[in-house]
Design a protein around this motif. Structure first.
Motif, PDB file in Angstrom:
ATOM      1  N   MET A  17       0.848  -1.184   0.000  1.00  0.00           N
ATOM      2  CA  MET A  17       0.000   0.000   0.000  1.00  0.00           C
ATOM      3  C   MET A  17       0.892   1.247   0.000  1.00  0.00           C
ATOM      4  N   ILE A  18       0.458   2.224  -0.766  1.00  0.00           N
ATOM      5  CA  ILE A  18       1.173   3.500  -0.802  1.00  0.00           C
ATOM      6  C   ILE A  18       0.186   4.606  -0.444  1.00  0.00           C
ATOM      7  N   LEU A  19       0.549   5.422   0.527  1.00  0.00           N
ATOM      8  CA  LEU A  19      -0.288   6.563   0.883  1.00  0.00           C
ATOM      9  C   LEU A  19       0.338   7.819   0.298  1.00  0.00           C
ATOM     10  N   THR A  20      -0.477   8.658  -0.332  1.00  0.00           N
ATOM     11  CA  THR A  20       0.050   9.875  -0.933  1.00  0.00           C
ATOM     12  C   THR A  20      -1.033  10.947  -0.961  1.00  0.00           C
ATOM     13  N   ASP A  21      -0.605  12.201  -1.024  1.00  0.00           N
ATOM     14  CA  ASP A  21      -1.566  13.280  -1.221  1.00  0.00           C
ATOM     15  C   ASP A  21      -1.409  13.891  -2.617  1.00  0.00           C
ATOM     16  N   LEU A  22      -0.716  13.166  -3.516  1.00  0.00           N
ATOM     17  CA  LEU A  22      -0.584  13.625  -4.894  1.00  0.00           C
ATOM     18  C   LEU A  22      -1.949  13.634  -5.577  1.00  0.00           C
ATOM     19  N   ASP A  23      -2.167  14.555  -6.484  1.00  0.00           N
ATOM     20  CA  ASP A  23      -3.407  14.620  -7.240  1.00  0.00           C
ATOM     21  C   ASP A  23      -3.211  13.798  -8.510  1.00  0.00           C
ATOM     22  N   LEU A  24      -3.561  12.520  -8.449  1.00  0.00           N
ATOM     23  CA  LEU A  24      -3.293  11.598  -9.561  1.00  0.00           C
ATOM     24  C   LEU A  24      -4.491  11.507 -10.495  1.00  0.00           C
ATOM     25  N   LEU A  25      -4.206  11.341 -11.781  1.00  0.00           N
ATOM     26  CA  LEU A  25      -5.272  11.127 -12.752  1.00  0.00           C
ATOM     27  C   LEU A  25      -5.683   9.660 -12.721  1.00  0.00           C
ATOM     28  N   SER A  26      -6.952   9.398 -12.819  1.00  0.00           N
ATOM     29  CA  SER A  26      -7.412   8.010 -12.811  1.00  0.00           C
ATOM     30  C   SER A  26      -7.518   7.489 -14.233  1.00  0.00           C
ATOM     31  N   ASP A  27      -7.487   6.165 -14.377  1.00  0.00           N
ATOM     32  CA  ASP A  27      -7.725   5.534 -15.670  1.00  0.00           C
ATOM     33  C   ASP A  27      -9.195   5.701 -16.035  1.00  0.00           C
ATOM     34  N   SER A  28      -9.493   5.478 -17.310  1.00  0.00           N
ATOM     35  CA  SER A  28     -10.896   5.495 -17.710  1.00  0.00           C
ATOM     36  C   SER A  28     -11.592   4.251 -17.160  1.00  0.00           C
ATOM     37  N   VAL A  29     -12.879   4.350 -16.990  1.00  0.00           N
ATOM     38  CA  VAL A  29     -13.656   3.237 -16.450  1.00  0.00           C
ATOM     39  C   VAL A  29     -13.558   2.054 -17.400  1.00  0.00           C
ATOM     40  N   SER A  30     -13.366   0.861 -16.850  1.00  0.00           N
ATOM     41  CA  SER A  30     -13.236  -0.315 -17.703  1.00  0.00           C
ATOM     42  C   SER A  30     -14.535  -0.571 -18.470  1.00  0.00           C
ATOM     43  N   GLN A  31     -14.380  -1.130 -19.645  1.00  0.00           N
ATOM     44  CA  GLN A  31     -15.536  -1.374 -20.501  1.00  0.00           C
ATOM     45  C   GLN A  31     -15.913  -2.853 -20.465  1.00  0.00           C
ATOM     46  N   ASN A  32     -17.192  -3.129 -20.555  1.00  0.00           N
ATOM     47  CA  ASN A  32     -17.666  -4.512 -20.665  1.00  0.00           C
ATOM     48  C   ASN A  32     -17.421  -4.976 -22.100  1.00  0.00           C
ATOM     49  N   ILE A  33     -16.685  -6.063 -22.260  1.00  0.00           N
ATOM     50  CA  ILE A  33     -16.416  -6.546 -23.622  1.00  0.00           C
ATOM     51  C   ILE A  33     -17.129  -7.860 -23.895  1.00  0.00           C
ATOM     52  N   CYS A  34     -18.123  -8.193 -23.082  1.00  0.00           N
ATOM     53  CA  CYS A  34     -18.895  -9.415 -23.346  1.00  0.00           C
ATOM     54  C   CYS A  34     -19.594  -9.311 -24.694  1.00  0.00           C
ATOM     55  N   MET A  35     -19.714 -10.446 -25.367  1.00  0.00           N
ATOM     56  CA  MET A  35     -20.431 -10.489 -26.633  1.00  0.00           C
ATOM     57  C   MET A  35     -21.931 -10.379 -26.354  1.00  0.00           C
ATOM     58  N   ASN A  36     -22.665  -9.775 -27.267  1.00  0.00           N
ATOM     59  CA  ASN A  36     -24.112  -9.652 -27.100  1.00  0.00           C
ATOM     60  C   ASN A  36     -24.752 -11.030 -26.996  1.00  0.00           C
ATOM     61  N   ASN A  37     -25.643 -11.147 -26.060  1.00  0.00           N
ATOM     62  CA  ASN A  37     -26.426 -12.374 -25.863  1.00  0.00           C
ATOM     63  C   ASN A  37     -25.583 -13.614 -25.565  1.00  0.00           C
ATOM     64  N   CYS A  38     -24.373 -13.430 -25.104  1.00  0.00           N
ATOM     65  CA  CYS A  38     -23.537 -14.576 -24.744  1.00  0.00           C
ATOM     66  C   CYS A  38     -23.843 -14.980 -23.298  1.00  0.00           C
ATOM     67  N   HIS A  39     -24.026 -16.259 -23.085  1.00  0.00           N
ATOM     68  CA  HIS A  39     -24.257 -16.792 -21.737  1.00  0.00           C
ATOM     69  C   HIS A  39     -23.428 -18.044 -21.524  1.00  0.00           C
ATOM     70  N   LYS A  40     -22.342 -18.168 -22.284  1.00  0.00           N
ATOM     71  CA  LYS A  40     -21.566 -19.406 -22.221  1.00  0.00           C
ATOM     72  C   LYS A  40     -21.056 -19.716 -20.824  1.00  0.00           C
ATOM     73  N   CYS A  41     -20.554 -18.706 -20.141  1.00  0.00           N
ATOM     74  CA  CYS A  41     -20.019 -18.966 -18.789  1.00  0.00           C
ATOM     75  C   CYS A  41     -21.150 -19.395 -17.857  1.00  0.00           C
ATOM     76  N   GLU A  42     -22.289 -18.723 -17.953  1.00  0.00           N
ATOM     77  CA  GLU A  42     -23.418 -19.085 -17.100  1.00  0.00           C
ATOM     78  C   GLU A  42     -23.905 -20.485 -17.406  1.00  0.00           C
ATOM     79  N   ASP A  43     -24.017 -20.784 -18.684  1.00  0.00           N
ATOM     80  CA  ASP A  43     -24.579 -22.076 -19.092  1.00  0.00           C
ATOM     81  C   ASP A  43     -23.656 -23.245 -18.791  1.00  0.00           C
ATOM     82  N   ASN A  44     -22.356 -22.991 -18.669  1.00  0.00           N
ATOM     83  CA  ASN A  44     -21.402 -24.096 -18.521  1.00  0.00           C
ATOM     84  C   ASN A  44     -20.787 -24.231 -17.133  1.00  0.00           C
ATOM     85  N   CYS A  45     -21.113 -23.363 -16.230  1.00  0.00           N
ATOM     86  CA  CYS A  45     -20.610 -23.513 -14.860  1.00  0.00           C
ATOM     87  C   CYS A  45     -21.273 -24.744 -14.245  1.00  0.00           C
TER      88      CYS A  45
END
Ligand code: SF4
Ligand code: SF4
Length: 78
Positions: A1-29
Protein backbone atom coordinates in the motif's frame (compact mmCIF):
# COMPACT_ATOMS: atom_id res chain seq x y z
CA UNK A 1 0.00 0.00 0.00
CA UNK A 2 1.17 3.50 -0.80
CA UNK A 3 -0.29 6.56 0.88
CA UNK A 4 0.05 9.88 -0.93
CA UNK A 5 -1.57 13.28 -1.22
CA UNK A 6 -0.58 13.62 -4.89
CA UNK A 7 -3.41 14.62 -7.24
CA UNK A 8 -3.29 11.60 -9.56
CA UNK A 9 -5.27 11.13 -12.75
CA UNK A 10 -7.41 8.01 -12.81
CA UNK A 11 -7.73 5.53 -15.67
CA UNK A 12 -10.90 5.49 -17.71
CA UNK A 13 -13.66 3.24 -16.45
CA UNK A 14 -13.24 -0.32 -17.70
CA UNK A 15 -15.54 -1.37 -20.50
CA UNK A 16 -17.67 -4.51 -20.67
CA UNK A 17 -16.42 -6.55 -23.62
CA UNK A 18 -18.89 -9.41 -23.35
CA UNK A 19 -20.43 -10.49 -26.63
CA UNK A 20 -24.11 -9.65 -27.10
CA UNK A 21 -26.43 -12.37 -25.86
CA UNK A 22 -23.54 -14.58 -24.74
CA UNK A 23 -24.26 -16.79 -21.74
CA UNK A 24 -21.57 -19.41 -22.22
CA UNK A 25 -20.02 -18.97 -18.79
CA UNK A 26 -23.42 -19.08 -17.10
CA UNK A 27 -24.58 -22.08 -19.09
CA UNK A 28 -21.40 -24.10 -18.52
CA UNK A 29 -20.61 -23.51 -14.86
CA UNK A 30 -21.07 -26.98 -13.32
CA UNK A 31 -22.49 -25.59 -10.08
CA UNK A 32 -24.50 -22.68 -11.46
CA UNK A 33 -22.63 -19.92 -9.67
CA UNK A 34 -23.09 -17.29 -12.39
CA UNK A 35 -26.48 -15.70 -12.73
CA UNK A 36 -27.35 -12.52 -14.59
CA UNK A 37 -23.67 -11.61 -14.80
CA UNK A 38 -23.05 -11.98 -11.07
CA UNK A 39 -20.81 -14.69 -9.61
CA UNK A 40 -21.55 -16.29 -6.26
CA UNK A 41 -17.90 -16.21 -5.18
CA UNK A 42 -18.32 -18.49 -2.18
CA UNK A 43 -20.03 -21.21 -4.21
CA UNK A 44 -17.39 -20.89 -6.92
CA UNK A 45 -14.48 -21.14 -4.48
CA UNK A 46 -15.98 -24.14 -2.72
CA UNK A 47 -16.14 -25.93 -6.05
CA UNK A 48 -13.05 -24.65 -7.84
CA UNK A 49 -10.30 -24.64 -5.22
CA UNK A 50 -9.11 -27.71 -3.38
CA UNK A 51 -6.02 -29.21 -1.81
CA UNK A 52 -4.13 -32.28 -2.89
CA UNK A 53 -3.56 -35.14 -0.47
CA UNK A 54 -0.16 -33.59 0.27
CA UNK A 55 -1.72 -30.23 1.08
CA UNK A 56 -0.91 -28.29 -2.07
CA UNK A 57 -3.50 -25.83 -3.37
CA UNK A 58 -5.06 -26.79 -6.67
CA UNK A 59 -7.64 -25.33 -9.02
CA UNK A 60 -10.12 -27.93 -10.19
CA UNK A 61 -12.40 -25.71 -12.25
CA UNK A 62 -11.65 -23.02 -14.77
CA UNK A 63 -14.42 -23.74 -17.24
CA UNK A 64 -15.95 -20.26 -17.31
CA UNK A 65 -12.63 -18.77 -18.37
CA UNK A 66 -11.58 -21.38 -20.89
CA UNK A 67 -14.98 -21.37 -22.60
CA UNK A 68 -15.25 -17.59 -22.87
CA UNK A 69 -14.97 -16.37 -26.49
CA UNK A 70 -13.45 -13.15 -25.17
CA UNK A 71 -10.80 -14.85 -23.02
CA UNK A 72 -8.00 -13.23 -25.01
CA UNK A 73 -9.65 -9.81 -24.99
CA UNK A 74 -11.36 -7.80 -27.65
CA UNK A 75 -9.39 -8.37 -30.87
CA UNK A 76 -11.61 -6.09 -32.94
CA UNK A 77 -9.94 -2.92 -31.65
CA UNK A 78 -6.33 -3.85 -32.46
S1 SF4 B 1 -14.47 -21.40 -11.90
FE1 SF4 B 1 -15.90 -23.10 -12.22
S2 SF4 B 1 -17.28 -23.00 -10.45
FE2 SF4 B 1 -16.28 -21.03 -10.58
S3 SF4 B 1 -17.67 -19.74 -11.80
FE3 SF4 B 1 -16.14 -20.65 -13.20
S4 SF4 B 1 -17.13 -22.50 -14.01
FE4 SF4 B 1 -18.24 -21.87 -12.13
S1 SF4 C 1 -18.60 -16.37 -21.70
FE1 SF4 C 1 -17.33 -14.52 -21.70
S2 SF4 C 1 -18.27 -13.15 -23.23
FE2 SF4 C 1 -19.75 -14.75 -22.69
S3 SF4 C 1 -20.99 -13.80 -21.05
FE3 SF4 C 1 -19.36 -15.02 -20.08
S4 SF4 C 1 -17.71 -13.52 -19.71
FE4 SF4 C 1 -19.10 -12.61 -21.23
Amino acid sequence: MILTDLDLLSDSVSQNICMNNCHKCEDNCPVGTIENGVVNQKLCRNHAYRKTKRGFDTTDCNICRTICPMRYGDKTEQ
